[in-house]
Design an enzyme around this catalytic site. Structure first.
Site, PDB file in Angstrom:
ATOM      1  N   ARG A  61       0.811  -1.203   0.000  1.00 58.30           N
ATOM      2  CA  ARG A  61       0.000   0.000   0.000  1.00 58.30           C
ATOM      3  C   ARG A  61       0.850   1.261   0.000  1.00 58.30           C
ATOM      4  NH1 ARG A  61      -2.761   0.762   5.452  1.00 58.30           N
ATOM      5  NH2 ARG A  61      -4.630  -0.373   4.930  1.00 58.30           N
ATOM      6  N   TYR A  62       2.100   1.151   0.488  1.00 56.46           N
ATOM      7  CA  TYR A  62       2.993   2.304   0.549  1.00 56.46           C
ATOM      8  C   TYR A  62       4.186   2.056  -0.372  1.00 56.46           C
ATOM      9  CZ  TYR A  62       0.389   3.227   4.868  1.00 56.46           C
ATOM     10  OH  TYR A  62      -0.603   3.463   5.787  1.00 56.46           O
TER      11      TYR A  62
ATOM     12  N   ARG B 136       7.435   0.007   1.491  1.00 49.60           N
ATOM     13  CA  ARG B 136       7.344  -1.143   2.389  1.00 49.60           C
ATOM     14  C   ARG B 136       6.132  -2.004   2.058  1.00 49.60           C
ATOM     15  NH1 ARG B 136       5.598   3.618   4.366  1.00 49.60           N
ATOM     16  NH2 ARG B 136       4.128   3.790   6.095  1.00 49.60           N
TER      17      ARG B 136
ATOM     18  N   CYS C 277      -2.444 -16.970  15.605  1.00 45.92           N
ATOM     19  CA  CYS C 277      -1.950 -16.068  16.654  1.00 45.92           C
ATOM     20  C   CYS C 277      -1.902 -16.824  17.986  1.00 45.92           C
ATOM     21  CB  CYS C 277      -2.891 -14.876  16.843  1.00 45.92           C
ATOM     22  SG  CYS C 277      -3.098 -13.880  15.367  1.00 45.92           S
TER      23      CYS C 277
ATOM     24  N   CYS D 164      -7.788 -11.569  19.416  1.00 46.19           N
ATOM     25  CA  CYS D 164      -8.367 -10.348  19.968  1.00 46.19           C
ATOM     26  C   CYS D 164      -9.763 -10.178  19.365  1.00 46.19           C
ATOM     27  CB  CYS D 164      -7.492  -9.159  19.601  1.00 46.19           C
ATOM     28  SG  CYS D 164      -5.743  -9.460  19.978  1.00 46.19           S
TER      29      CYS D 164
ATOM     30  N   CYS E  46     -10.020  -7.700  16.426  1.00 45.03           N
ATOM     31  CA  CYS E  46      -9.007  -7.828  15.363  1.00 45.03           C
ATOM     32  C   CYS E  46      -9.548  -7.369  14.019  1.00 45.03           C
ATOM     33  CB  CYS E  46      -8.544  -9.272  15.248  1.00 45.03           C
ATOM     34  SG  CYS E  46      -7.387  -9.522  13.885  1.00 45.03           S
TER      35      CYS E  46
ATOM     36  N   ARG F  37      -8.527  -8.293  11.267  1.00 46.38           N
ATOM     37  CA  ARG F  37      -8.584  -9.454  10.344  1.00 46.38           C
ATOM     38  C   ARG F  37      -9.351 -10.595  11.006  1.00 46.38           C
ATOM     39  NH1 ARG F  37      -2.736  -8.226   9.526  1.00 46.38           N
ATOM     40  NH2 ARG F  37      -2.743  -6.642   7.902  1.00 46.38           N
TER      41      ARG F  37
ATOM     42  N   ASP G 268     -10.497  -0.168  14.379  1.00 44.29           N
ATOM     43  CA  ASP G 268     -11.076  -0.256  13.036  1.00 44.29           C
ATOM     44  C   ASP G 268     -12.557  -0.627  13.124  1.00 44.29           C
ATOM     45  OD1 ASP G 268      -8.631   0.261  11.603  1.00 44.29           O
ATOM     46  OD2 ASP G 268      -7.956  -1.683  12.338  1.00 44.29           O
TER      47      ASP G 268
ATOM     48  N   ASP H 215      -6.558   4.095  10.620  1.00 37.38           N
ATOM     49  CA  ASP H 215      -6.343   3.438   9.334  1.00 37.38           C
ATOM     50  C   ASP H 215      -7.605   3.710   8.519  1.00 37.38           C
ATOM     51  OD1 ASP H 215      -5.180   1.871   7.391  1.00 37.38           O
ATOM     52  OD2 ASP H 215      -4.556   0.335   8.824  1.00 37.38           O
TER      53      ASP H 215
ATOM     54  N   LYS I 173      -2.746   4.868   6.881  1.00 39.98           N
ATOM     55  CA  LYS I 173      -2.866   5.359   8.259  1.00 39.98           C
ATOM     56  C   LYS I 173      -2.488   6.833   8.323  1.00 39.98           C
ATOM     57  CE  LYS I 173      -1.374   0.986  10.283  1.00 39.98           C
ATOM     58  NZ  LYS I 173      -0.838   0.405   9.028  1.00 39.98           N
TER      59      LYS I 173
END
Ligand SMILES: *Cc1c(COP(=O)(O)O)cnc(C)c1O
Ligand code: SF4
Length: 353
Positions: A96-97, A100, A109, A113, A116, A118, A277, A314, A321
């Protein structure tokens, strides 16, 4: 203080509704059963021991134990809250950038969470990238000299064993223009015993590696997390922290102050405070941006500069972000931490040519 009774000791990671109920961390309900069937659950021993059994509003439990409130969705929430899909040219890679990329080698994980971004994808062990899928992701990076940094995320990349991490480091090292790597992880908090000398050596075996730890409450840094972070810091690995601002968890200046102070003592620089989010079923955990700005204002006056993260959002849809304040400049002036406005030629600044 926090614990009315001694912490409950669990040797295994809790993964089912029945296990959460048995541990005293959830009440049996149809909602709990439904959420356990449709979303990933994992509460490892190090985190279960930090929760106060029987207290649904415990700030640690609120992050990881399903709540019936998750069945309430609001109109602004969306399935791909930050637009990963739109920017994924190769499986497991998000670009996206300009300088990076994210690579998601694994979607597992150590803990899941409830907020999350995702949430609909994490926990899928079959989604771990195969050798040929990793080849394709690294070939994408190798073909683009502008890419200087690979951010390994997921899931949690530190769920890979030391040999697999060393393989990622070696692949990154083989691309001349990759200057550094970053690993986004919950492992030092959730399963600190995974941070072994072998794992640390694997992280250090490629380009300079930064580790970004996801931590939201000061209590997460008690227990074994401190020693795990010290093993990373002692090895010379720069540590930064990402915190998600969550209602009923850390939307309080005193809690954030304690968290950020504990982080700098652990040699971890608070990096981002994320506004949560728009994940479906998380409105009970989302403060308003105005509340977030007020908290950041309160911290500015009373906390060391190195303990101050940037408050970011974001932008939904994949636009990236951006810092979301608070803004200290006012028309023709600047506000100090006490809210007093001081005259300053804001609009005029200096010469513009
Ligand atoms: C968050 C994110 C990054 C990293 O952004 P930083 O501001 O450098 O921490 C990179 N790529 C994507 C797609 C991201 O979502
Ligand atoms: S550790 Fe990160 S990726 Fe895993 S569930 Fe939590 S927020 Fe999602």
């Amino acid at each position: 203080m926090l614990q009315a009774k001694p912490p409950v000791c669990h040797r295994r990671t809790l993964r089912t509704a029945a296990e959460l109920v048995e541990a005293g961390l959830a009440r049996p309900s149809a909602a709990l059963d439904l959420l356990a069937e449709t979303t990933a659950i994992a509460v490892p021993p190090a985190l279960a021991e930090l929760m106060v059994a029987g207290q649904e509003n415990d700030p640690i439990a609120r992050q990881f134990v399903p709540s019936p409130d998750e069945l309430v969705t609001s109109a602004e929430e969306r399935a791909d809250p930050i637009g990963d899909e739109a920017y994924s040219p190769v499986k497991g890679l998000v670009h996206r950038y300009p300088d990076r990329v994210l690579i998601k080698p694994i979607l597992v994980c150590p803990v899941y969470c409830r907020f999350c971004f995702r949430k609909d994808r994490v926990g899928d062990a079959d989604a771990t990238l195969s050798a040929s899928e990793l080849d394709a992701a690294f070939a994408y990076v190798a073909a683009r000299p502008d890419l200087r940094e690979i951010i390994f995320t997921g899931g949690d990349p530190l769920m890979l064993n030391a040999a697999r991490l060393a393989d990622l480091a070696a692949r990154a090292a083989s691309i001349g223009h990759v200057e550094l790597t970053r690993f986004h992880t919950r492992v030092p908090i959730a399963t600190p015993e995974r941070v072994t000398a072998e794992l640390v050596a694997a992280l250090r075996s490629g380009p300079p590696a930064w580790v970004s730890v996801h931590v939201n409450h000061p209590r997460e840094l008690s227990g074994g997390a401190g020693a795990a972070l010290a093993r990373l810091a002692d090895a010379g690995i720069p540590l930064i922290a990402q915190t998600v601002l969550l209602k009923g968890v850390n939307d309080d200046a005193g809690v954030l102050e304690a968290l950020f102070r504990a982080l700098i003592r652990a040699r971890v620089r608070p990096y981002y405070l994320h506004h949560p989010d728009l994940v479906p079923g998380t409105s009970h955990l989302r403060p308003t941006i105005q509340e977030g700005q007020a908290l950041m204002r309160a911290l500015r006056g009373r906390l060391s500069g190195i303990a101050q993260p940037t408050y970011v959002l974001d932008i939904p849809g994949g636009a990236g972000k951006v810092p979301i304040g608070p803004d200290w400049l006012v028309e023709d002036g600047v506000q100090d931490a006490d809210g007093v406005v001081h005259a300053y030629p804001v609009a005029k600044g200096g010469p513009t040519c």
